[in-house]
Design a protein around this motif. Sequence first.
Motif, PDB file in Angstrom:
ATOM      1  N   SER A 192       0.857  -1.337   0.057  1.00 49.86           N
ATOM      2  CA  SER A 192      -0.037  -0.027  -0.014  1.00 49.86           C
ATOM      3  C   SER A 192       0.783   1.295   0.042  1.00 49.86           C
ATOM      4  O   SER A 192       2.100   1.228   0.463  1.00 49.86           O
ATOM      5  N   THR A 193       0.417   2.248  -0.510  1.00 48.19           N
ATOM      6  CA  THR A 193       1.316   3.413  -0.654  1.00 48.19           C
ATOM      7  C   THR A 193       1.589   4.149   0.935  1.00 48.19           C
ATOM      8  O   THR A 193       0.529   3.881   1.778  1.00 48.19           O
ATOM      9  N   THR A 194       2.617   4.868   1.094  1.00 50.86           N
ATOM     10  CA  THR A 194       2.568   5.599   2.264  1.00 50.86           C
ATOM     11  C   THR A 194       2.919   7.122   1.860  1.00 50.86           C
ATOM     12  O   THR A 194       3.042   7.509   0.615  1.00 50.86           O
ATOM     13  N   THR A 195       2.661   7.918   2.664  1.00 53.37           N
ATOM     14  CA  THR A 195       2.838   9.400   2.379  1.00 53.37           C
ATOM     15  C   THR A 195       4.159   9.722   2.254  1.00 53.37           C
ATOM     16  O   THR A 195       4.590  10.734   1.676  1.00 53.37           O
ATOM     17  N   ALA A 196       5.256   8.836   2.798  1.00 59.03           N
ATOM     18  CA  ALA A 196       6.589   9.406   2.852  1.00 59.03           C
ATOM     19  C   ALA A 196       7.019   9.119   1.182  1.00 59.03           C
ATOM     20  O   ALA A 196       6.423   8.276   0.537  1.00 59.03           O
ATOM     21  N   LYS A 197       8.214   9.839   0.971  1.00 58.06           N
ATOM     22  CA  LYS A 197       8.578   9.631  -0.381  1.00 58.06           C
ATOM     23  C   LYS A 197      10.214   9.028  -0.467  1.00 58.06           C
ATOM     24  O   LYS A 197      10.808   9.140   0.348  1.00 58.06           O
ATOM     25  N   GLU A 200      12.723   7.251   2.458  1.00 50.04           N
ATOM     26  CA  GLU A 200      11.946   7.264   3.632  1.00 50.04           C
ATOM     27  C   GLU A 200      10.801   6.071   3.498  1.00 50.04           C
ATOM     28  O   GLU A 200      10.423   5.368   4.485  1.00 50.04           O
ATOM     29  N   MET A 201      10.205   6.116   2.155  1.00 47.75           N
ATOM     30  CA  MET A 201       9.082   5.362   1.891  1.00 47.75           C
ATOM     31  C   MET A 201       9.396   3.799   1.974  1.00 47.75           C
ATOM     32  O   MET A 201       8.718   3.200   2.476  1.00 47.75           O
ATOM     33  N   GLU A 204       9.867   3.081   5.730  1.00 47.37           N
ATOM     34  CA  GLU A 204       8.620   2.782   6.386  1.00 47.37           C
ATOM     35  C   GLU A 204       7.930   1.404   5.900  1.00 47.37           C
ATOM     36  O   GLU A 204       7.195   0.768   6.766  1.00 47.37           O
ATOM     37  N   LEU A 205       7.841   0.960   4.583  1.00 51.57           N
ATOM     38  CA  LEU A 205       7.731  -0.264   3.977  1.00 51.57           C
ATOM     39  C   LEU A 205       8.013  -1.363   5.017  1.00 51.57           C
ATOM     40  O   LEU A 205       7.573  -2.356   5.350  1.00 51.57           O
ATOM     41  N   LYS A 208       6.875  -1.484   8.377  1.00 48.18           N
ATOM     42  CA  LYS A 208       5.438  -1.980   8.655  1.00 48.18           C
ATOM     43  C   LYS A 208       5.193  -3.440   8.124  1.00 48.18           C
ATOM     44  O   LYS A 208       4.341  -4.093   8.665  1.00 48.18           O
TER      45      LYS A 208
END
Length: 344
Positions: A192-197, A200-201, A204-205, A208
Amino acid sequence: MEAAGIKKQITIAGGGLAGLALGIGLRRRGIPVALHEAGAYPRHRVCGEFISGLGDDTLGVLGLERVLEGAQQHRRTTWFVRDQQVFQGTLPEPALGISRFLLDQRLSESFRQSGGSLITRSRVPDENVPGLVWAAGRHRTKGHLWLGLKAHALNLTMTDGLEMHLGRGIYVGLTPVEAGRVNVCGLIRDASTTTAKGSEMFLELIEKRGLTGLASRLRNHDIDPDSFQGVSALAFGPVDTESPGCRIGDAHSLIPPFTGHGMAMAFQAAESVLPYLESYSKGSSDWQTTVESSQHSLAHRFKRRLQIASRLHPFLLGSIAQTMIGWSGRMGCLPFQRLYRAVR
Ligand SMILES: Cc1cc2nc3c(=O)[nH]c(=O)nc-3n(C[C@H](O)[C@H](O)[C@H](O)COP(=O)(O)OP(=O)(O)OC[C@H]3O[C@@H](n4cnc5c(N)ncnc54)[C@H](O)[C@@H]3O)c2cc1C
């Protein structure tokens, strides 16, 4: 009939490993080659950046003995399941760590030096025209929810050789490459997409999906922002296409990346089709025969490897399988060498 000594030009679409290796191999045989590459060099690519299962014979046939010079040789590997170390072992043969930034640049220089015509920032259409080899890489298909991400971490201390981290619907490989860089490459299912770019994205993945220890270890190091790359909608296995033609590398079939064999297969595919293209260029066979013979040789060479890897791939991501891997790794009965040889 061709006039004696006149060779027909081969045009290659795609200047990744398969296209450039083929171009160099053809130039070695004095065949005129024009290669169109949609991008330019040097550039980072989504790739685990470790090569395994590649013999010196393939490099020799293609004239690529020097392109892997100085690559890191890795003999050890450590596996983690949800941040717990479960296995440490020796690879049956060394795996090579080299960035695509360096490798593709070296190949493109070698192709130019061999007298090949390299046209960068040129995207050609996918069609079966005589003399055109399609080496334009992985095929993206709607409905395939695999996301591949990569970035280089700087001066990260490794546990022991290559690292493989398994989490919920994710695996992440860590490969030391040149210049104190560690390539971090992940394959993620249903991301799923995250708000980070950017990187950093990626972090985050990783977090998670249950790899919090790995994420915080990576956060303590610099990540080269320019090295971050992503690719989505990946489909594995033989490519299903309406445009037959002569296809090599990922454009022919994409092996799941945990094997580390995709790059070796790109070189081996170039090696396999070389004699058929040479024969076409010299006027000894027509295009239809060339396409059929070359695609048959690839199917024969890679069928078993692709079948086994495609079965193992979903298994590595399942939670029951990961528990079994963790248990058998800790008990010292993970059949690592057997699995390695099965996809060799
Ligand atoms: C997440 C992930 C991790 C991986 N990890 C590893 C690993 O650790 N080890 C390993 O061995 N393999 C790995 N692989 C596989 C490996 O990256 C590929 O098998 C290999 O790059 C295939 O080379 P190729 O030349 O076929 O394609 P590519 O290297 O993708 O090259 C294709 C080229 O074609 C160009 N192109 C595209 N369309 C056009 C067009 N229309 N006209 C002209 N040019 C075009 C592109 O710009 C590109 O340069 C991984 C793959 C993924 C997705």
